[in-house]
Design a protein around this motif. Structure first.
Motif, short mmCIF file in Angstrom:
data_model
loop_
_atom_site.label_atom_id
_atom_site.label_comp_id
_atom_site.label_asym_id
_atom_site.label_seq_id
_atom_site.Cartn_x
_atom_site.Cartn_y
_atom_site.Cartn_z
N SER A 165 -10.53 14.54 -6.09
CA SER A 165 -9.81 15.71 -5.89
C SER A 165 -9.04 14.90 -4.43
CB SER A 165 -10.48 16.94 -5.60
OG SER A 165 -9.69 17.82 -4.26
N LEU A 166 -7.60 15.14 -4.19
CA LEU A 166 -7.16 15.02 -3.00
C LEU A 166 -7.62 15.67 -1.91
CD1 LEU A 166 -5.02 12.87 -1.87
CD2 LEU A 166 -3.29 14.61 -2.27
N ALA A 167 -7.76 17.06 -2.00
CA ALA A 167 -8.06 18.06 -1.05
C ALA A 167 -9.54 17.46 -0.52
CB ALA A 167 -8.07 19.61 -1.60
N ASP A 168 -10.37 17.16 -1.35
CA ASP A 168 -11.69 16.59 -0.71
C ASP A 168 -11.63 15.34 -0.06
OD1 ASP A 168 -12.62 19.05 -2.01
OD2 ASP A 168 -13.57 17.87 -3.84
N ASP A 169 -10.79 14.39 -0.61
CA ASP A 169 -10.78 13.15 -0.10
C ASP A 169 -10.03 13.30 1.53
OD1 ASP A 169 -11.72 11.61 -2.12
OD2 ASP A 169 -9.81 11.06 -2.88
N TRP A 170 -9.11 14.23 1.54
CA TRP A 170 -8.41 14.20 2.63
C TRP A 170 -9.25 15.12 3.58
CZ3 TRP A 170 -2.48 14.66 1.47
CH2 TRP A 170 -2.10 13.28 1.43
N GLY A 171 -10.19 15.96 3.01
CA GLY A 171 -10.92 16.74 3.73
C GLY A 171 -12.14 16.06 4.55
N ARG A 172 -12.46 14.94 3.98
CA ARG A 172 -13.46 13.95 4.56
C ARG A 172 -12.72 12.84 5.49
NH1 ARG A 172 -15.53 14.17 -0.84
NH2 ARG A 172 -14.17 12.40 -1.54
N ASP A 173 -11.63 12.35 5.17
CA ASP A 173 -10.95 11.43 6.08
C ASP A 173 -9.51 11.11 5.51
OD1 ASP A 173 -10.46 9.41 8.06
OD2 ASP A 173 -11.75 7.73 6.76
N ILE A 174 -8.36 11.29 6.50
CA ILE A 174 -7.27 11.32 6.21
C ILE A 174 -6.77 10.00 6.18
CG2 ILE A 174 -4.96 11.85 6.91
CD1 ILE A 174 -5.98 14.43 8.29
N ARG A 175 -6.51 9.31 4.78
CA ARG A 175 -6.28 7.83 4.53
C ARG A 175 -5.09 7.77 3.73
NH1 ARG A 175 -10.37 4.62 6.03
NH2 ARG A 175 -9.76 3.06 4.51
N THR A 176 -4.17 6.95 3.95
CA THR A 176 -2.93 6.68 3.06
C THR A 176 -2.66 5.25 3.16
OG1 THR A 176 -1.21 7.02 4.38
CG2 THR A 176 -2.18 9.01 3.46
N THR A 177 -1.97 4.71 2.24
CA THR A 177 -1.41 3.32 2.36
C THR A 177 0.01 3.52 2.87
OG1 THR A 177 -2.93 2.29 0.73
CG2 THR A 177 -0.84 1.08 1.35
N MET A 178 0.39 3.30 4.04
CA MET A 178 1.68 3.37 4.70
C MET A 178 2.36 4.75 4.60
SD MET A 178 3.11 -0.41 3.27
CE MET A 178 4.10 -1.03 4.64
N ASP A 182 -7.42 0.03 3.46
CA ASP A 182 -8.35 -0.16 4.64
C ASP A 182 -7.26 -0.86 5.69
OD1 ASP A 182 -10.71 0.99 3.47
OD2 ASP A 182 -11.58 -0.96 2.90
N ALA A 183 -6.66 -1.90 5.27
CA ALA A 183 -5.91 -2.62 6.18
C ALA A 183 -4.80 -1.80 6.89
CB ALA A 183 -5.30 -3.76 5.50
N TRP A 184 -4.30 -0.92 6.16
CA TRP A 184 -3.13 -0.13 6.65
C TRP A 184 -3.92 0.99 7.67
CZ3 TRP A 184 1.46 -0.58 8.11
CH2 TRP A 184 2.22 0.68 8.37
N VAL A 185 -4.99 1.49 7.38
CA VAL A 185 -5.70 2.60 8.17
C VAL A 185 -6.09 1.87 9.50
CG1 VAL A 185 -7.75 4.09 8.39
CG2 VAL A 185 -6.41 4.02 6.35
N ASP A 186 -6.68 0.71 9.25
CA ASP A 186 -7.31 -0.07 10.43
C ASP A 186 -5.88 -0.46 11.55
OD1 ASP A 186 -9.66 -0.16 9.42
OD2 ASP A 186 -9.60 -2.22 8.81
N HIS A 187 -4.68 -0.72 10.94
CA HIS A 187 -3.69 -1.07 11.74
C HIS A 187 -3.26 0.12 12.12
CE1 HIS A 187 0.24 -2.60 13.04
NE2 HIS A 187 0.86 -1.63 12.34
N HIS A 188 -3.02 1.15 11.54
CA HIS A 188 -2.63 2.73 12.09
C HIS A 188 -3.47 3.03 13.25
CE1 HIS A 188 -1.19 6.72 12.31
NE2 HIS A 188 -2.54 7.20 12.41
N GLU A 189 -4.89 2.74 13.23
CA GLU A 189 -5.69 3.31 14.10
C GLU A 189 -5.52 2.27 15.55
OE1 GLU A 189 -8.24 6.05 14.60
OE2 GLU A 189 -6.46 6.34 12.97
N GLU A 190 -5.36 1.14 15.33
CA GLU A 190 -5.26 0.09 16.45
C GLU A 190 -4.01 0.63 17.21
OE1 GLU A 190 -4.89 -4.79 17.17
OE2 GLU A 190 -4.59 -3.97 15.00
N VAL A 191 -2.99 0.91 16.57
CA VAL A 191 -1.64 1.26 17.39
C VAL A 191 -1.84 2.59 17.81
CG1 VAL A 191 0.80 1.82 17.16
CG2 VAL A 191 -0.40 -0.25 15.69
N ALA A 192 -2.49 3.67 17.21
CA ALA A 192 -2.61 4.87 17.67
C ALA A 192 -3.54 5.01 18.85
CB ALA A 192 -3.11 5.76 16.64
#
Length: 545
Positions: free
Chosen positions: A410-423, A483-493
């Protein structure tokens, strides 16, 4: 084993088979529909609204308008489409914006492939067949290869105040304000919320209402809007800039025509003050988006710019300490939250028929039949309540749909745990689900929306074209790519001051929502280049089969 369960698994219920379903008929959805149709795909678009427009159909509240200049809030893929429309003023209002979107729709003959008044309720991926089954509240069951979300980043309104149904007067949310408007003359009106929407409502209705009570919790830095009417000569001048704008907008930091031109360290204190004053007096978002980029990263720079804006606001509030304490931010820096443009908003509070109630430390407890009751028991009796209470930004438009990917996840469950996407373009575990205006892309918050939505839909269109030309049928981010995009996003943010604030930019307005900066803050130009590189390198962050 197929992931679809329940009604979505019953292929016999299918009412239509297409190549792509586009969710939403706003700025992104209209252009996405046009592009996929031009590619030769069979496309069906759904929108719960009664006509095209997306956010500009739903948000009909008094004062709704652009705070991007109209001439940059346009499609840039067709010069004649751009030049054959003319804005009446620099920052047009909702009725004119809606007319523009009708013009685009009719010019491109899009209406025949859109079903209005139809809400998508579920989308389940059938793993055995590599296709989605999309359900609507009108009984449609559409079998599609691609499911493309263009549902918008601010399209899931929050309605979390207790007692709204008990109010015996008129109560409306700004996100579903009646098209015919409300008669406020001589009536006691309450507005809840002083974000960008609340500000536009308050400054617009104050002169009409018999008495206006504003309930304010989180103060906002505001900038004055200068909104001149356009002559034919003005219109001709901006139309002649079409080539320049098309070449420039996609590569600036926020997709606006202007960009940061000055380095704080290279300027003297007097030069800094001059630049701040000039950008403030521009009457646009230029102070926020084109003065000093260091405000996003350097606390000292941010403190100085914040105090500059605070002083401007204090001057306009004429030293009234109650107004200053309630309306001037003190616990976060300028630019780290959404910055609204306004026209006479602060002066509204000097009117004899306007009261301001600070609910930061005495919050609203409930809405009763008579009006709004605060935690200390104070009751404000009202005839009309207008709720400008915000949205579940970025994720809400999809989590309110039963979206299920591989293995029934479930996308609602997945994003309810952690908000992750690729780009911000796709999500691991959901093959052929392609997205715009979701988290981890500039379009989630920090961008001139047409600039970013055009870029994302064009990338999606190219990705589908490349997939089909290679004889492949599915595209999905790999776990490693995500994982790589989330890591990059977090580094920038995490390098920015935005990361340390509390606002809808981090989902803080939604109880239980995972904390993450929703928007990619590396800049629109950098994001575009990374997307371009991803495609040019053969989509290394994606599995394509």
């Amino acid at each position: 084993m197929a992931s679809a369960t329940g009604p979505a698994a019953q292929a016999g219920n299918v009412t239509e088979e297409v190549d792509a379903v586009v969710l939403g008929a706003g700025v992104a959805g209209l252009y996405q529909l046009h592009q996929l149709r031009e590619q030769g795909l069979r496309v069906r678009s759904f929108d719960a609204a009664g006509d095209v427009g997306g956010t500009w159909w739903w948000n009909r509240y008094p004062g709704a308008r652009f705070d991007s200049e109209g001439y940059i809030y346009q499609y840039l893929f067709d010069e004649s489409l751009y030049k054959d429309w003319a804005w009446s003023q620099k920052f047009p209002g909702q009725p004119e914006i809606e007319q523009w979107l009708h013009y685009v729709t009719d010019r491109l003959d899009l209406r025949k492939d859109i079903r209005f008044g139809t809400r998508v309720t579920a989308a389940h991926y059938d793993e055995d067949r590599g296709r989605w089954l999309v359900h609507t509240d009108q009984g449609d069951v559409v079998d599609t290869q691609f499911f493309v979300s263009c549902a918008g980043m601010l399209s899931a309104p929050l309605k979390n105040i207790e007692g709204t149904e008990s109010f015996r007067g008129e109560l409306v949310f700004t996100s579903s304000y009646p098209a015919h408007g409300l008669d406020l003359a001589g009536r006691r009106v309450g507005v809840v919320g002083v974000g960008a929407t609340g500000i536009q409502v308050i400054q617009t209705i104050a002169a009409e209402a018999g008495h206006l009570t504003v309930f304010a919790r989180t103060p906002q830095y505001v900038l004055p809007m200068k909104n001149p009417a356009y002559t034919e000569a003005d219109q001709q001048r901006y139309k002649e800039r079409f080539g320049e704008l098309r070449a420039t907008l996609p590569h600036t930091f926020t997709g606006f025509e202007y960009d940061f031109e000055h380095a704080w360290a290279d300027c003297s204190p007097q030069q800094r003050e001059t630049i701040l004053e000039e950008t403030y007096q521009d009457g646009s978002l230029k102070l926020w988006l084109a003065s000093f980029g260091e405000m996003f990263f350097d606390q000292g720079v941010n403190d100085t710019i914040s105090e500059f804006v605070r002083n401007k606001m204090r001057e306009r509030l004429r030293g009234d300490q109650h107004l200053i304490d309630t309306l001037v931010p003190a616990d976060y820096g300028f630019g780290t939250h959404r910055v609204p443009l306004e026209n006479g908003y602060l002066e509204t509070y000097h009117r004899d028929n306007v009261d301001l109630v600070n609910v930061r430390n005495n919050p609203i407890a409930q809405i009763r039949a008579e009006g709004i009751e605060l935690s200390d028991g104070t009751l404000h009796e009202l005839d009309v309540i207008i709720l400008a209470t915000g949205f579940d930004a970025g994720t809400g438009s999809l989590t309110r749909i039963d979206v299920r990917g591989r293995d029934g996840r479930s996308l609602a469950d997945d994003w309810g745990r952690d908000i992750r996407t690729t780009m911000g373009l796709a999500k691991h575990g959901y093959p052929n689900l392609l997205t715009t205006a979701v988290p981890l892309a500039p379009s989630a918050a920090l961008c001139n929306m047409t600039t970013c939505l055009q870029q994302q839909t064009e990338w999606i269109t190219s990705a589908i074209r490349d997939l089909r030309s290679e004889g492949k049928t599915t595209i999905e981010p790999t776990a490693r790519g995500e994982d790589a995009w989330v890591d990059h996003h977090e580094e920038v943010a995490s390098a920015t001051l935005v990361h340390n604030t509390t606002s809808w930019y981090l989902g803080s307005n939604v109880p239980g929502k995972p904390r993450r900066v929703l928007s990619y803050i590396g800049g629109v130009g950098m994001y575009r280049q990374k997307c371009t590189d991803e495609a040019a390198d053969g989509y290394p962050s994606f599995a394509r089969t």
